[in-house]
Scaffold this motif. Sequence first.
Motif, mmCIF file in Angstrom:
data_model
loop_
_atom_site.group_PDB
_atom_site.id
_atom_site.type_symbol
_atom_site.label_atom_id
_atom_site.label_comp_id
_atom_site.label_asym_id
_atom_site.label_seq_id
_atom_site.Cartn_x
_atom_site.Cartn_y
_atom_site.Cartn_z
ATOM 1 N N MET A 1 0.850 -1.205 0.000
ATOM 2 C CA MET A 1 0.000 0.000 0.000
ATOM 3 C C MET A 1 0.880 1.248 0.000
ATOM 4 N N PHE A 2 0.569 2.176 -0.879
ATOM 5 C CA PHE A 2 1.282 3.450 -0.999
ATOM 6 C C PHE A 2 0.963 4.291 0.237
ATOM 7 N N LYS A 3 2.008 4.820 0.855
ATOM 8 C CA LYS A 3 1.813 5.561 2.116
ATOM 9 C C LYS A 3 2.200 7.020 1.953
ATOM 10 N N ILE A 4 1.341 7.906 2.490
ATOM 11 C CA ILE A 4 1.638 9.329 2.394
ATOM 12 C C ILE A 4 1.569 9.995 3.770
ATOM 13 N N ALA A 5 2.217 11.153 3.851
ATOM 14 C CA ALA A 5 2.073 12.047 4.999
ATOM 15 C C ALA A 5 1.560 13.364 4.437
ATOM 16 N N VAL A 6 0.645 14.005 5.148
ATOM 17 C CA VAL A 6 0.102 15.293 4.697
ATOM 18 C C VAL A 6 0.494 16.359 5.721
ATOM 19 N N LEU B 1 -8.310 6.949 -4.564
ATOM 20 C CA LEU B 1 -6.894 6.892 -4.200
ATOM 21 C C LEU B 1 -6.607 5.586 -3.459
ATOM 22 N N GLU B 2 -5.648 4.832 -3.979
ATOM 23 C CA GLU B 2 -5.241 3.596 -3.300
ATOM 24 C C GLU B 2 -4.003 3.895 -2.467
ATOM 25 N N CYS B 3 -4.241 4.508 -1.312
ATOM 26 C CA CYS B 3 -3.133 4.842 -0.428
ATOM 27 C C CYS B 3 -3.658 5.016 0.990
ATOM 28 N N SER B 4 -2.737 5.171 1.917
ATOM 29 C CA SER B 4 -3.131 5.453 3.301
ATOM 30 C C SER B 4 -2.380 6.686 3.778
ATOM 31 N N ILE B 5 -3.046 7.468 4.628
ATOM 32 C CA ILE B 5 -2.374 8.624 5.243
ATOM 33 C C ILE B 5 -1.796 8.131 6.570
ATOM 34 N N GLU B 6 -0.480 8.089 6.641
ATOM 35 C CA GLU B 6 0.193 7.594 7.850
ATOM 36 C C GLU B 6 0.273 8.667 8.928
ATOM 37 N N TYR B 7 0.491 9.902 8.501
ATOM 38 C CA TYR B 7 0.630 11.017 9.446
ATOM 39 C C TYR B 7 0.020 12.281 8.857
ATOM 40 N N GLY C 1 11.759 6.377 6.226
ATOM 41 C CA GLY C 1 11.451 4.973 5.957
ATOM 42 C C GLY C 1 9.992 4.579 6.137
ATOM 43 N N LYS C 2 9.122 5.583 6.371
ATOM 44 C CA LYS C 2 7.722 5.235 6.687
ATOM 45 C C LYS C 2 6.708 5.641 5.625
ATOM 46 N N VAL C 3 7.068 6.585 4.741
ATOM 47 C CA VAL C 3 6.104 7.018 3.720
ATOM 48 C C VAL C 3 6.752 7.097 2.342
ATOM 49 N N ASP C 4 5.903 6.982 1.324
ATOM 50 C CA ASP C 4 6.365 7.064 -0.063
ATOM 51 C C ASP C 4 6.302 8.485 -0.606
ATOM 52 N N LEU C 5 5.418 9.301 -0.026
ATOM 53 C CA LEU C 5 5.196 10.646 -0.555
ATOM 54 C C LEU C 5 4.821 11.589 0.581
ATOM 55 N N VAL C 6 5.362 12.814 0.517
ATOM 56 C CA VAL C 6 5.008 13.870 1.474
ATOM 57 C C VAL C 6 4.220 14.925 0.701
ATOM 58 N N VAL C 7 3.019 15.234 1.181
ATOM 59 C CA VAL C 7 2.125 16.173 0.492
ATOM 60 C C VAL C 7 1.994 17.445 1.335
ATOM 61 N N LEU C 8 2.435 18.573 0.781
ATOM 62 C CA LEU C 8 2.261 19.858 1.465
ATOM 63 C C LEU C 8 0.944 20.451 0.979
ATOM 64 N N ALA C 9 -0.045 20.457 1.863
ATOM 65 C CA ALA C 9 -1.386 20.927 1.513
ATOM 66 C C ALA C 9 -1.722 22.128 2.384
ATOM 67 N N ASN D 1 13.770 13.331 -2.149
ATOM 68 C CA ASN D 1 13.948 13.949 -3.465
ATOM 69 C C ASN D 1 12.897 13.422 -4.451
ATOM 70 N N ASN D 2 12.154 14.358 -5.077
ATOM 71 C CA ASN D 2 11.060 14.012 -5.998
ATOM 72 C C ASN D 2 9.953 13.193 -5.331
ATOM 73 N N ARG D 3 9.864 13.295 -4.005
ATOM 74 C CA ARG D 3 8.790 12.612 -3.275
ATOM 75 C C ARG D 3 8.100 13.562 -2.294
ATOM 76 N N ILE D 4 8.317 14.875 -2.503
ATOM 77 C CA ILE D 4 7.580 15.901 -1.746
ATOM 78 C C ILE D 4 6.881 16.763 -2.782
ATOM 79 N N ILE D 5 5.550 16.908 -2.637
ATOM 80 C CA ILE D 5 4.817 17.785 -3.554
ATOM 81 C C ILE D 5 4.142 18.896 -2.762
ATOM 82 N N ASN D 6 3.994 20.039 -3.429
ATOM 83 C CA ASN D 6 3.361 21.195 -2.801
ATOM 84 C C ASN D 6 2.220 21.682 -3.680
#
Length: 194
Positions: free
Chosen positions: A1-6, A27-33, A77-85, A100-105
């Motif tokens: 499962m793809f993991k994200i932090a917001v 969305l096939e993912c989970s929000i870890e944090y 080591g806990k998430v695949d993507l960091v989302v700045l919302a 690197n290339n795994r944080i989006i704003n």
Amino acid sequence: MFKIAVLISGGGTNLQAIIDGIKSNELECSIEYVISDNKNAGGILRAEREGIKTLIFDKKEYSREEISNNITNTLHGKVDLVVLAGFLSILKGDIIREFNNRIINLHPSLIPNFCGKGMYGDRVHKAVLESGVEKSGCTVHFVDEGTDTGEIIQQAEVKVDTDDTVETLRAKVNCEEHKLIVNVIKQLIGKTQE
């Protein structure tokens, strides 16, 4: 499962769009944090209602470097993507390299217009209206060492009407932000599954 932090600083309406996207199976993912730099951010309550782990590194108590380091240590080591919302602190140092290339704003204008230092929230909409441009919108981009300088992933436009106010323009842009952030996350999940 793809993991994200917001990461959020305010009400968390874009966080809610992501939560709704997960609930509807778009969305096939989970929000870890959900992490905030503002202890009064309304988005924290949204996350807690969903049983998502929340952390607060309030910018009144921590320096920018400390906020970035705490986030890096938490997410390592806990998430695949960091989302700045709607996250208003500028990330510095190791987190940019590690993710690197795994944080989006998500930015409330059509970059490269109305962006950079000091351009956030209603300041952006005010500047758009004062400039007299006929369109605005929102941008999702990768985060790099600069401010709003990373590679653009996708944009959505809105028409600026002559009778628009900061509030009406914000509402139009917000509506597009909610769709755009979900689309981009979906696209990035798809790339990891190719």
